[in-house]
Scaffold this motif. Structure first.
Motif, PDB file in Angstrom:
ATOM      1  N   UNK A   1       0.844  -1.186   0.000  1.00  0.00           N
ATOM      2  CA  UNK A   1       0.000   0.000   0.000  1.00  0.00           C
ATOM      3  C   UNK A   1       0.887   1.246   0.000  1.00  0.00           C
ATOM      4  N   UNK A   2       0.549   2.190  -0.863  1.00  0.00           N
ATOM      5  CA  UNK A   2       1.347   3.401  -1.004  1.00  0.00           C
ATOM      6  C   UNK A   2       0.848   4.497  -0.073  1.00  0.00           C
ATOM      7  N   UNK A   3       1.788   5.247   0.477  1.00  0.00           N
ATOM      8  CA  UNK A   3       1.447   6.393   1.313  1.00  0.00           C
ATOM      9  C   UNK A   3       1.510   7.698   0.525  1.00  0.00           C
ATOM     10  N   UNK A   4       1.662   7.587  -0.808  1.00  0.00           N
ATOM     11  CA  UNK A   4       1.747   8.782  -1.632  1.00  0.00           C
ATOM     12  C   UNK A   4       0.402   9.499  -1.664  1.00  0.00           C
ATOM     13  N   UNK A   5       0.413  10.818  -1.666  1.00  0.00           N
ATOM     14  CA  UNK A   5      -0.839  11.569  -1.765  1.00  0.00           C
ATOM     15  C   UNK A   5      -1.550  11.250  -3.079  1.00  0.00           C
ATOM     16  N   UNK A   6      -2.867  11.278  -3.047  1.00  0.00           N
ATOM     17  CA  UNK A   6      -3.671  11.011  -4.239  1.00  0.00           C
ATOM     18  C   UNK A   6      -4.798  12.037  -4.302  1.00  0.00           C
ATOM     19  N   UNK A   7      -4.957  12.655  -5.451  1.00  0.00           N
ATOM     20  CA  UNK A   7      -6.023  13.631  -5.636  1.00  0.00           C
ATOM     21  C   UNK A   7      -7.326  12.926  -5.970  1.00  0.00           C
ATOM     22  N   UNK A   8      -8.432  13.496  -5.525  1.00  0.00           N
ATOM     23  CA  UNK A   8      -9.757  12.959  -5.830  1.00  0.00           C
ATOM     24  C   UNK A   8     -10.510  13.894  -6.753  1.00  0.00           C
ATOM     25  N   UNK A   9     -11.835  13.811  -6.702  1.00  0.00           N
ATOM     26  CA  UNK A   9     -12.684  14.666  -7.531  1.00  0.00           C
ATOM     27  C   UNK A   9     -12.428  16.131  -7.215  1.00  0.00           C
ATOM     28  N   UNK A  10     -12.673  16.982  -8.197  1.00  0.00           N
ATOM     29  CA  UNK A  10     -12.589  18.416  -7.993  1.00  0.00           C
ATOM     30  C   UNK A  10     -14.017  18.951  -7.902  1.00  0.00           C
ATOM     31  N   UNK A  11     -14.258  19.829  -6.948  1.00  0.00           N
ATOM     32  CA  UNK A  11     -15.588  20.391  -6.730  1.00  0.00           C
ATOM     33  C   UNK A  11     -15.478  21.909  -6.740  1.00  0.00           C
ATOM     34  N   UNK A  12     -15.542  22.517  -7.924  1.00  0.00           N
ATOM     35  CA  UNK A  12     -15.303  23.956  -8.027  1.00  0.00           C
ATOM     36  C   UNK A  12     -16.449  24.799  -7.469  1.00  0.00           C
ATOM     37  N   UNK A  13     -16.089  25.971  -6.942  1.00  0.00           N
ATOM     38  CA  UNK A  13     -17.056  26.999  -6.583  1.00  0.00           C
ATOM     39  C   UNK A  13     -17.195  27.881  -7.810  1.00  0.00           C
ATOM     40  N   UNK A  14     -18.401  27.997  -8.323  1.00  0.00           N
ATOM     41  CA  UNK A  14     -18.598  28.783  -9.536  1.00  0.00           C
ATOM     42  C   UNK A  14     -19.616  29.890  -9.299  1.00  0.00           C
ATOM     43  N   UNK A  15     -19.429  31.037  -9.953  1.00  0.00           N
ATOM     44  CA  UNK A  15     -20.369  32.137  -9.791  1.00  0.00           C
ATOM     45  C   UNK A  15     -21.721  31.768 -10.400  1.00  0.00           C
ATOM     46  N   UNK A  16     -22.784  31.985  -9.622  1.00  0.00           N
ATOM     47  CA  UNK A  16     -24.128  31.607 -10.059  1.00  0.00           C
ATOM     48  C   UNK A  16     -24.981  32.811 -10.418  1.00  0.00           C
ATOM     49  N   UNK A  17     -24.401  34.004 -10.436  1.00  0.00           N
ATOM     50  CA  UNK A  17     -25.186  35.209 -10.637  1.00  0.00           C
ATOM     51  C   UNK A  17     -25.821  35.621  -9.320  1.00  0.00           C
ATOM     52  N   UNK A  18     -26.743  36.563  -9.388  1.00  0.00           N
ATOM     53  CA  UNK A  18     -27.399  37.065  -8.178  1.00  0.00           C
ATOM     54  C   UNK A  18     -28.506  36.140  -7.684  1.00  0.00           C
ATOM     55  N   UNK A  19     -29.066  35.315  -8.582  1.00  0.00           N
ATOM     56  CA  UNK A  19     -30.217  34.470  -8.238  1.00  0.00           C
ATOM     57  C   UNK A  19     -29.797  32.996  -8.206  1.00  0.00           C
ATOM     58  N   UNK A  20     -29.371  32.539  -7.046  1.00  0.00           N
ATOM     59  CA  UNK A  20     -28.911  31.154  -6.910  1.00  0.00           C
ATOM     60  C   UNK A  20     -30.070  30.178  -7.133  1.00  0.00           C
ATOM     61  N   UNK A  21     -31.287  30.557  -6.765  1.00  0.00           N
ATOM     62  CA  UNK A  21     -32.443  29.680  -6.999  1.00  0.00           C
ATOM     63  C   UNK A  21     -32.640  29.415  -8.487  1.00  0.00           C
ATOM     64  N   UNK A  22     -32.481  30.454  -9.317  1.00  0.00           N
ATOM     65  CA  UNK A  22     -32.592  30.278 -10.767  1.00  0.00           C
ATOM     66  C   UNK A  22     -31.469  29.383 -11.279  1.00  0.00           C
ATOM     67  N   UNK A  23     -30.270  29.542 -10.723  1.00  0.00           N
ATOM     68  CA  UNK A  23     -29.145  28.695 -11.127  1.00  0.00           C
ATOM     69  C   UNK A  23     -29.414  27.234 -10.768  1.00  0.00           C
ATOM     70  N   UNK A  24     -29.957  27.003  -9.581  1.00  0.00           N
ATOM     71  CA  UNK A  24     -30.312  25.639  -9.171  1.00  0.00           C
ATOM     72  C   UNK A  24     -31.290  25.034 -10.168  1.00  0.00           C
TER      73      UNK A  24
END
Length: 124
Positions: free
Chosen positions: A1-24
């Motif tokens: 088993x390796x102890x090397x770091x491993x990256x997982x999924x990326x979960x970006x924060x993205x601008x949704x405009x002023x109306x997050x409900x509309x973006x949802x």
């Protein structure tokens, strides 16, 4: 088993405009499901579809949104393209790019560029 770091999924924060409900609502039309929301009206929400996780954050800066671009790897791009047909950007139709993948583009309500792509099994 390796102890090397491993990256997982990326979960970006993205601008949704002023109306997050509309973006949802927009992302739900793309097949994402809202899994978390903060504020009333919301100032942040998390939407997910399969392994793709996006944090939608209230931010009306059009320059920031227009400068934000995400590439989302998919399986079954032709079927996904048909499902999302009404949201395709004017010059974002499905095509194979010189660097290998088939891809198409959607612009969300704030102007964030979403590129969905798939490499064929013999190119990547």
């Amino acid at each position: 088993m390796s102890d090397l770091p491993k990256l997982g999924n990326i979960s970006p924060l993205i601008p949704a405009g002023e109306d997050v409900s509309a973006a949802i609502a927009f992302y739900e039309k793309l097949g994402f499901k809202m899994t978390h929301k903060e504020g009333d009206p919301p100032h942040m929400a998390i939407v997910e579809r399969d392994s793709a996780v996006l944090f939608l954050v209230r931010n009306g800066d059009k320059n920031l949104a227009n400068g934000t671009s995400l590439r989302i790897q998919v399986t079954g791009i032709e079927q996904l393209y048909r499902q999302m047909q009404e949201y395709i950007a004017p010059k974002g139709h499905l095509e194979t790019k010189p660097w290998g993948p088939k891809e198409f583009v959607i612009l969300d309500l704030a102007g964030v560029c979403l590129t969905f792509y798939e490499f064929s099994s013999n190119t990547h």
